[in-house]
Design a protein around this motif. Structure first.
Motif, PDB file in Angstrom:
ATOM      1  N   GLN A 162       0.925  -1.180   0.197  1.00 25.16           N
ATOM      2  CA  GLN A 162       0.056  -0.056  -0.118  1.00 25.16           C
ATOM      3  C   GLN A 162       0.958   1.468   0.000  1.00 25.16           C
ATOM      4  O   GLN A 162       0.688   2.216  -0.763  1.00 25.16           O
ATOM      5  CB  GLN A 162      -1.020  -0.046   1.264  1.00 25.16           C
ATOM      6  N   ARG A 163       1.942   1.195   0.829  1.00 24.38           N
ATOM      7  CA  ARG A 163       2.853   2.406   0.823  1.00 24.38           C
ATOM      8  C   ARG A 163       3.392   2.612  -0.569  1.00 24.38           C
ATOM      9  O   ARG A 163       3.471   3.576  -0.927  1.00 24.38           O
ATOM     10  CB  ARG A 163       3.766   2.243   1.902  1.00 24.38           C
ATOM     11  N   LEU A 164       3.890   1.601  -0.956  1.00 18.47           N
ATOM     12  CA  LEU A 164       4.488   1.553  -2.440  1.00 18.47           C
ATOM     13  C   LEU A 164       3.738   2.426  -3.396  1.00 18.47           C
ATOM     14  O   LEU A 164       4.145   3.178  -4.263  1.00 18.47           O
ATOM     15  CB  LEU A 164       5.283   0.286  -2.958  1.00 18.47           C
ATOM     16  N   ALA A 165       2.217   1.656  -3.369  1.00 17.16           N
ATOM     17  CA  ALA A 165       1.421   2.330  -4.394  1.00 17.16           C
ATOM     18  C   ALA A 165       1.225   3.922  -4.310  1.00 17.16           C
ATOM     19  O   ALA A 165       1.016   4.453  -5.297  1.00 17.16           O
ATOM     20  CB  ALA A 165       0.155   1.520  -4.305  1.00 17.16           C
ATOM     21  N   ALA A 166       1.090   4.251  -3.039  1.00 14.06           N
ATOM     22  CA  ALA A 166       0.961   5.787  -2.589  1.00 14.06           C
ATOM     23  C   ALA A 166       2.168   6.409  -3.181  1.00 14.06           C
ATOM     24  O   ALA A 166       1.833   7.556  -3.714  1.00 14.06           O
ATOM     25  CB  ALA A 166       0.881   5.959  -1.037  1.00 14.06           C
TER      26      ALA A 166
END
Length: 332
Positions: free
Chosen positions: A279-283
């Protein structure tokens, strides 16, 4: 008669309150990052579990941003050892100046994934590390996790050691980090995290390396960090620990309570932080940061370039410990 009974009841309640207060105490817990980050959340969870399980007798107060050591995170271990800090959830990197064995986790490309990290921390190598910490005057209780450190910069995509040549990279106060980036041809610049963001903003340094959680929450993309290379060159475990003088002041039952709460908080934080990685990488990608994922061949070039560091650092870390760690990874 009723009035007399009332006074008697009040006196008894006051006595109980006084007795409880006499046994209740607040203890300081140092962390470098706040509970906006997994690191700080680990400390907050520990405090929550201890308060709940001790029914309020033991309160842990978390002091983030390394405020108990005036922002110098490398002094945290010494402050805890001397009793200036009661407890801490600290980084192996920051404590490595006082515990050379902790440099094991900063060796570049020793581990490839979280399973490798677990194999080391939960096995014989992890036990040896805890004994080394105890030998240096602090009581270790449990493991947490700060995550794999990835490389960002404001200049260009980094896919090879040649791309790093001459680039100014902010690093933490560890000689091994200096050696790692120097051997890759970069210009490592040591500074605290408090100084890092202003330096990135002004261009005093070109890049930095940190876990995705730090890049995401601290919005490193807002200080001109346009390129993020996922090279996973090292993972940084966290350690829950207590000052020896404070530890000795607890009963055996409360020692067990504190330790189990630390173990449970560590497991909770590790699972939570790993689950949030995608999720962090996508953000980060959504904010326009170019994410570079290395091929096996590209990563191997970094592995080979940093391999000479092992001969130098094996002497400081300990040959037996390094072998135990490598055996753990090989058997994983």
């Amino acid at each position: 008669m009723k009035l007399s009974r009332c006074f008697t009841a009040l006196a008894a309640a006051a006595a109980l309150t006084a007795a409880f207060s006499a046994h209740a105490r607040e203890y300081s817990v140092s962390t470098v990052l706040s509970d906006a980050f997994p690191w700080g959340q680990a400390a907050s969870k520990w405090a929550e579990l201890v308060k709940e399980r001790s029914e309020g007798r033991i309160t842990l107060r978390v002091y983030d941003n390394a405020q108990l050591v005036a922002g110098d995170q490398t002094k945290e271990f010494s402050a805890m050892r001397s009793g200036l800090i009661d407890m801490a959830v600290g980084s192996t990197i920051n404590w490595s100046p006082q515990v050379p064995e902790l440099n094991l986790f900063s060796l570049p490309f020793l581990v490839a994934d979280t399973a490798d990290t677990d194999a080391i921390t939960q096995g014989a190598a992890g036990e040896t590390v805890f004994k080394a910490i105890e030998k240096r005057g602090v009581v270790p209780l449990a493991w947490g996790e700060n995550g794999f450190r990835e490389l960002s910069n404001s200049k260009k995509p980094i896919r090879s050691p040649e791309d790093l040549k001459g680039m100014k990279i902010r690093v933490v106060g560890s000689p091994l980090f200096q050696d790692t980036f120097s051997i890759l041809g970069a210009n490592p610049t040591q500074m605290s995290w408090a100084d890092a963001k202003p330096a990135l903003t002004t261009g005093a340094v070109d890049g930095q390396e940190n876990p995705l959680s730090v890049f995401d929450v601290a919005r490193i993309d807002q200080v001109d960090q346009k390129y993020l290379t996922l090279w996973g060159y090292m993972a940084d475990p966290l350690i829950f620990a207590v000052s020896p003088s404070v530890w000795k002041s607890f009963s055996a039952e409360d020692q067990a309570l504190l330790k189990q709460a630390a173990i449970d908080a560590g497991k909770w934080e590790i699972e939570k932080s790993r689950a949030e990685e995608a999720q962090r990488l996508a953000a980060i990608r959504e904010r326009g940061v170019q994410v570079i994922e290395l091929s096996a061949t590209e990563r191997q070039a970094f592995v080979e370039a940093t391999a000479p560091l092992y001969a130098k650092w094996e002497k400081r870390i300990g040959a037996d410990l390094l072998k135990a760690a490598r055996d753990a990874v090989a058997g994983n």
